[in-house]
Write an enzyme that holds these catalytic residues in place. Structure first.
Site, PDB file in Angstrom:
ATOM      1  N   LYS A  66      26.260  37.079 -14.912  1.00  0.00           N
ATOM      2  CA  LYS A  66      26.790  35.720 -14.727  1.00  0.00           C
ATOM      3  C   LYS A  66      26.055  34.794 -15.692  1.00  0.00           C
ATOM      4  O   LYS A  66      24.827  34.910 -15.852  1.00  0.00           O
ATOM      5  CB  LYS A  66      26.579  35.288 -13.272  1.00  0.00           C
ATOM      6  CG  LYS A  66      27.230  33.964 -12.914  1.00  0.00           C
ATOM      7  CD  LYS A  66      27.024  33.614 -11.429  1.00  0.00           C
ATOM      8  CE  LYS A  66      27.684  32.300 -11.051  1.00  0.00           C
ATOM      9  NZ  LYS A  66      27.443  31.914  -9.652  1.00  0.00           N
ATOM     10  N   SER A 141      31.857  30.443  -7.340  1.00  0.00           N
ATOM     11  CA  SER A 141      31.761  30.200  -8.758  1.00  0.00           C
ATOM     12  C   SER A 141      31.657  31.454  -9.625  1.00  0.00           C
ATOM     13  O   SER A 141      32.003  31.419 -10.798  1.00  0.00           O
ATOM     14  CB  SER A 141      30.546  29.304  -9.038  1.00  0.00           C
ATOM     15  OG  SER A 141      29.353  29.996  -8.734  1.00  0.00           O
ATOM     16  N   SER A 165      29.381  31.738  -3.479  1.00  0.00           N
ATOM     17  CA  SER A 165      29.834  32.071  -4.840  1.00  0.00           C
ATOM     18  C   SER A 165      29.870  33.543  -5.186  1.00  0.00           C
ATOM     19  O   SER A 165      30.446  33.914  -6.202  1.00  0.00           O
ATOM     20  CB  SER A 165      28.958  31.367  -5.864  1.00  0.00           C
ATOM     21  OG  SER A 165      29.455  30.080  -6.078  1.00  0.00           O
TER      22      SER A 165
HETATM   23  N1  GLN Z   1      31.847  26.883  -3.571  1.00  0.00           N
HETATM   24  C1  GLN Z   1      30.556  26.406  -3.197  1.00  0.00           C
HETATM   25  C2  GLN Z   1      30.259  25.106  -3.901  1.00  0.00           C
HETATM   26  O1  GLN Z   1      31.065  24.693  -4.682  1.00  0.00           O
HETATM   27  C3  GLN Z   1      29.513  27.432  -3.460  1.00  0.00           C
HETATM   28  C4  GLN Z   1      29.051  27.497  -4.851  1.00  0.00           C
HETATM   29  C5  GLN Z   1      27.983  28.515  -5.048  1.00  0.00           C
HETATM   30  O2  GLN Z   1      27.706  29.330  -4.169  1.00  0.00           O
HETATM   31  N2  GLN Z   1      27.363  28.450  -6.199  1.00  0.00           N
HETATM   32  O3  GLN Z   1      29.245  24.505  -3.680  1.00  0.00           O
END
Ligand code: GLN
Length: 480
Positions: A66, A141, A165
């Protein structure tokens, strides 16, 4: 894992992965392809194997990283314009541990900029497409990493999970995704989002691969004081830096050092897990899985967690507060992109940040600064911190009655590209079932559980008490 050996050449494994990177280009999975370095590293491993020299546990295994993990290979951008042009001088501890075992990074994967989002639509490099339906989002994400594994480009990929994410894109693309216990894997060298909930984890196609990856990456790191001792201890680094501690991954160890809930079950010496389902978190796929597990003899219990209704609100106060502080270091001086349109120092800061952050990053920085500001700190940030403690306590209580909790990962399967992009609150609601594990620091394993009528993958997640990671993986290997 398919590992290089006398029969399988690392160069072939890497070559095959690189061909697939090319084949699936239109999914927009990678922000950087590491072809030259990867082939060089593979050749070195093959030469060692030929000479009969020892190679690591991940020798020649191609993986995707990532793009919020620092390493000198390629720019680390976190899919944000403000980090474009930034090549890291340091390597994340987790990356170093993987590479020390011979894993080979094939490319860096797309994410929502700074990991803010649930679809990769907030990426400066555009959206990643879902592995099963190109008109739909990959989730986020860590969308790029999930699709790289789902399309079998690589054998595993790294992710970070601050509020879902890893698990949500795993669920959207039909692969396994583990968000470990908070502090299990070092966060050193990972672009920070929210320091009290960020976790490093993995995507795989087999549950057993998660076990191997945890055994390699988890453990104390002198560079990250939040890492836990005696946790899948394994690496040479652990032995060197923490000489008094046990080395060598041992499932029994992970089990023994567990909090109350686990110890009790182990002492009963009965492997009849009690699985809790949360009253308000239901779905058809969950019902089906519950019937299956009950038919296998597992005890199913309904659990009520009344404070969960506050989890999303707590998350969207706490996380913006922390990330607004973490993002203040991006000033146009230290890393990557710098605005050309600036005559004074404050212009330089302002224009760099205005041009370099995505709208969602800015929204969160504003919310974060608001909830931390002197007039509102007590009403928002402190209140959220207190509510978070209630949530943590409630989970602890629940794990006295059950060994695991089984819940959906998200309220819906992969949605259409563009469907929620103009409605931030609808996007935040995506996270309602995933954020509680982060707030409480619990391990949560997303696994493929079925599909919708139109063939979209749907995952479920299994949560356990802190430090129950090994047990969750074992349960998934044997029963899911
Ligand atoms: N979707 C969640 C957010 O937007 C989690 C993001 C993440 O885990 N990095 O905060």
């Amino acid at each position: 894992m398919k590992i290089a050996n006398k029969m399988t050449k690392a160069v072939d494994l890497v070559q095959e992965a690189l061909e697939k990177v090319e084949k699936y280009k239109d999914y927009n999975i990678f922000t950087f392809v590491n072809a030259e370095n990867a082939l060089k590293k593979a050749a070195i491993i093959d030469a060692k194997i030929k000479k009969g020299e020892p190679v690591g546990r991940l020798a020649g295994v191609p993986y995707a990283l990532k793009d919020n993990f620092l390493s000198p290979e390629g720019e680390t951008t976190a899919s944000a314009k403000i980090l474009t042009g930034f090549t890291s001088p340091v390597t994340a501890t987790s990356v170093k541990k993987l590479e020390d075992e011979g894993a080979i990074m094939i490319g860096r994967t797309n994410l929502d900029a700074f990991a803010h989002g649930s679809s990769t639509e907030n990426s400066y490099f555009g959206v990643t497409k879902n592995a099963k339906d190109k008109t739909r989002v990959a989730g986020g994400s860590s969308g790029g990493s999930a699709v790289a594994v789902a399309l079998d480009i690589v054998q595993f990929a790294t992710g970070t999970d601050t509020g879902g994410s890893i698990r949500q894109p795993a669920s959207f693309n039909g692969v396994f995704g583990l968000k470990p216990t908070y502090g299990a894997i070092s966060r050193y060298g990972v672009v920070a989002m929210a320091s009290s909930t960020d976790c490093v984890g993995f995507f795989t196609r087999e549950a057993s691969d998660l076990d191997l990856l945890m055994s390699i990456t988890a453990g104390r790191d002198p560079k990250d004081q939040t890492t836990l001792p005696d946790f899948y201890e394994s690496s040479e680094g652990d032995k060197k830096d923490f000489p008094g501690q046990r080395a060598g991954y041992d499932r029994a160890l992970a089990r023994d050092t567990r909090d109350d809930g686990l110890a009790r079950r182990v002492s009963r010496e009965v492997l009849s897990y009690r699985i809790g389902v949360i009253k308000d978190f239901k779905s058809d796929i969950l019902d089906k899985k519950v019937k299956e597990l009950s038919a296998k003899g597992f005890e199913i219990k309904e659990v009520s967690l009344p404070t969960l209704k506050y989890a999303l609100a707590v998350y969207y106060v706490t996380v913006p507060a922390e990330l607004s502080s973490n993002l203040s270091r991006h000033d146009g001086i230290r890393y990557g992109f710098r605005s050309k349109d600036a005559n004074t120092l404050s212009d330089l800061y302002e224009h760099t940040r205005a041009e370099g952050f995505m709208p969602e990053n800015k929204r969160r920085i504003m919310i974060g600064n608001f909830v931390l500001s002197s007039g509102f700190y007590d009403a928002y940030f402190m209140k959220a911190a207190k509510a978070r403690t209630l949530i943590i306590n409630e989970y602890e209580k629940a794990f006295r009655d059950v060994d695991f909790l089984l819940t959906p990962v998200s309220p819906n399967p992969a949605f259409k590209i563009g469907e929620k992009v103009n409605d931030p609150l609808a996007m935040y609601l995506e996270d309602v079932m995933s954020v509680p594990a982060n707030l409480a620091g619990l391990p949560a394993l997303a696994f493929p559980a079925g599909e919708t009528d139109n063939g979209l993958p749907v995952g479920l997640q299994l949560l356990g008490p802190r430090r129950s990671d090994a047990e969750l993986i074992k349960f998934a290997e044997e029963n899911l």
